[in-house]
Each structure stands twice: as structure tokens, then as C-alpha cells.
Design an enzyme around this catalytic site. Sequence first.
Site, mmCIF file in Angstrom:
data_model
loop_
_atom_site.group_PDB
_atom_site.id
_atom_site.type_symbol
_atom_site.label_atom_id
_atom_site.label_comp_id
_atom_site.label_asym_id
_atom_site.label_seq_id
_atom_site.Cartn_x
_atom_site.Cartn_y
_atom_site.Cartn_z
ATOM 1 N N CYS A 30 52.607 7.963 12.362
ATOM 2 C CA CYS A 30 52.357 9.339 12.793
ATOM 3 C C CYS A 30 53.211 10.246 11.911
ATOM 4 C CB CYS A 30 52.644 9.534 14.285
ATOM 5 S SG CYS A 30 54.373 9.512 14.722
ATOM 6 N N ARG A 43 54.672 9.427 19.075
ATOM 7 C CA ARG A 43 53.411 8.672 19.120
ATOM 8 C C ARG A 43 53.524 7.269 18.545
ATOM 9 N NH1 ARG A 43 51.084 13.982 16.801
ATOM 10 N NH2 ARG A 43 52.476 13.176 15.229
#
Length: 108
Positions: free
Chosen positions: A40, A46
Amino acid sequence: MASVAECFCTGAPHAWVPACGRAAGAARTSGPKLRILFVCTGNICRSPTAEGVFGALVAASGLGSAVEVRSAGTHGRHRAGEPPDPRAVWAARRRGIEIGTIRARALK
């Protein structure tokens, strides 16, 4: 017609599918680890969460010695070495997954 044999990864029953390229009864005796990288932007929310969730699934399946799971960020050089965002750590812990030990790293 598919036949059932022992999976070369887990030893569990495995229906052979011609497209998978494995023959029924094929055994995995050696070979490199499967390496999976979640990416990410900053590697603070994430991708460490994905690493933690997928790593837990891999461990639960008994494939921990055959699969390496990591995460990295494309623009996170200034955060290298830092833990994930506390909100991501909290959300993962609520679901029984520990990501607090993961440290950010930049994609090279």
C-alpha cells in the site's frame, strides 16, 4: 472427472483439477517458499493488516513453513521501522490478530 488425492501442500484431501497443474497424489518434497507481499502507500494501515490477516490464515492452515507473508509501502520511507497505526492495531486485536509487532518498510 476429478479424482481425490492427498494435497501436496497440506496432506488434506484434494480434488485434482487439470488446470491446477498438479497430478493426483503428487507430493511436495522441497522447493522455495511461496512469498507474498502486500503493498500500500505508507505501510502503516492497509498492508500490515493484510499481512496479519493472511499470515494468521496461513498459520491456521498449517502452511507457515511453506509461505512467507510480508508487507511494504511505496511511499513510506520516512516511516520505516515504525509500528502500524494504533487504530489498525486495535482493530486487528479486536478480531484476534496481532499486527503490533510488524514494522513499516519501504518497497525497494
